[in-house]
Design a protein around this motif. Structure first.
Motif, mmCIF file in Angstrom:
data_model
loop_
_atom_site.group_PDB
_atom_site.id
_atom_site.type_symbol
_atom_site.label_atom_id
_atom_site.label_comp_id
_atom_site.label_asym_id
_atom_site.label_seq_id
_atom_site.Cartn_x
_atom_site.Cartn_y
_atom_site.Cartn_z
ATOM 1 N N UNK A 111 -11.986 43.060 -92.703
ATOM 2 C CA UNK A 111 -11.447 42.561 -92.296
ATOM 3 C C UNK A 111 -11.663 40.950 -92.490
ATOM 4 N N UNK A 112 -13.046 41.354 -92.292
ATOM 5 C CA UNK A 112 -13.804 39.575 -92.507
ATOM 6 C C UNK A 112 -12.923 38.830 -93.882
ATOM 7 N N UNK A 139 -7.457 31.658 -94.212
ATOM 8 C CA UNK A 139 -8.559 30.793 -94.151
ATOM 9 C C UNK A 139 -8.469 29.770 -95.458
ATOM 10 N N UNK A 140 -8.542 30.157 -96.577
ATOM 11 C CA UNK A 140 -8.106 29.254 -97.703
ATOM 12 C C UNK A 140 -6.730 28.627 -97.648
ATOM 13 N N UNK A 141 -5.410 30.103 -96.811
ATOM 14 C CA UNK A 141 -4.237 29.418 -97.154
ATOM 15 C C UNK A 141 -3.734 28.559 -95.859
ATOM 16 N N UNK A 142 -4.486 29.158 -95.201
ATOM 17 C CA UNK A 142 -4.282 27.558 -93.941
ATOM 18 C C UNK A 142 -3.712 28.599 -92.741
ATOM 19 N N UNK A 143 -3.903 29.511 -92.755
ATOM 20 C CA UNK A 143 -3.458 30.347 -92.158
ATOM 21 C C UNK A 143 -4.194 30.607 -90.717
ATOM 22 N N UNK A 189 -12.550 29.715 -87.382
ATOM 23 C CA UNK A 189 -12.716 30.920 -86.547
ATOM 24 C C UNK A 189 -13.385 32.325 -87.315
ATOM 25 N N UNK A 190 -14.459 32.702 -87.812
ATOM 26 C CA UNK A 190 -15.232 33.394 -88.448
ATOM 27 C C UNK A 190 -16.903 32.966 -87.427
ATOM 28 N N UNK A 215 -9.035 38.360 -79.787
ATOM 29 C CA UNK A 215 -8.597 37.198 -79.214
ATOM 30 C C UNK A 215 -7.931 37.076 -80.217
ATOM 31 N N UNK A 216 -8.480 36.822 -81.343
ATOM 32 C CA UNK A 216 -8.324 36.399 -82.790
ATOM 33 C C UNK A 216 -7.565 37.571 -83.625
#
Length: 120
Positions: free
Chosen positions: A63-64, A71-75, A80-81, A93-94
């Protein structure tokens, strides 16, 4: 590995099966059209092999990796991590907002899973 850092002992096919299961039935139905018949067979076989399996550390690692992809796709916000690891926010929550973004971007998610399915 085309943008992914492997930090667990699962194969790419197993990692794809974990993510496919995590996305849920509603989301994965929309993904099916992006996979070849061979990829669907591999995915099905590995999901069956993982049936009843649960290793929280391995699953979290997968999942990480997928959050890193987001993150690389800016979604997903870039911190976050870090926020999860520092317990500044609960992972739960995330989870839903992250999965919602992945569900909205089925074609890119399917491409990422296809990369994992091609691994030995």
């Amino acid at each position: 590995m085309s943008g992914f850092i492997v930090q667990n002992t699962l194969s790419g096919k197993d990692m794809a099966a974990v993510i496919f299961g995590e996305l849920g039935l509603f989301a994965t139905e929309g993904l099916l059209k992006y996979f070849t018949t061979d990829e669907l067979k591999k995915l099905s076989r590995h999901m069956k092999n993982l049936s009843g399996w649960y290793d929280v550390n391995a699953e979290n690692s997968v999942l990480e990796e997928f959050v890193r992809f987001g993150i690389t796709k800016n979604w997903v916000p870039s911190d976050t991590l870090r926020r999860i690891n520092e317990n500044a926010v609960r992972a739960a929550e995330v989870h839903d907002p992250v999965m919602d973004k992945f569900r909205e971007n089925k074609d890119a998610v399917a491409k990422a899973l296809s990369m994992w399915l091609k691994e030995d």
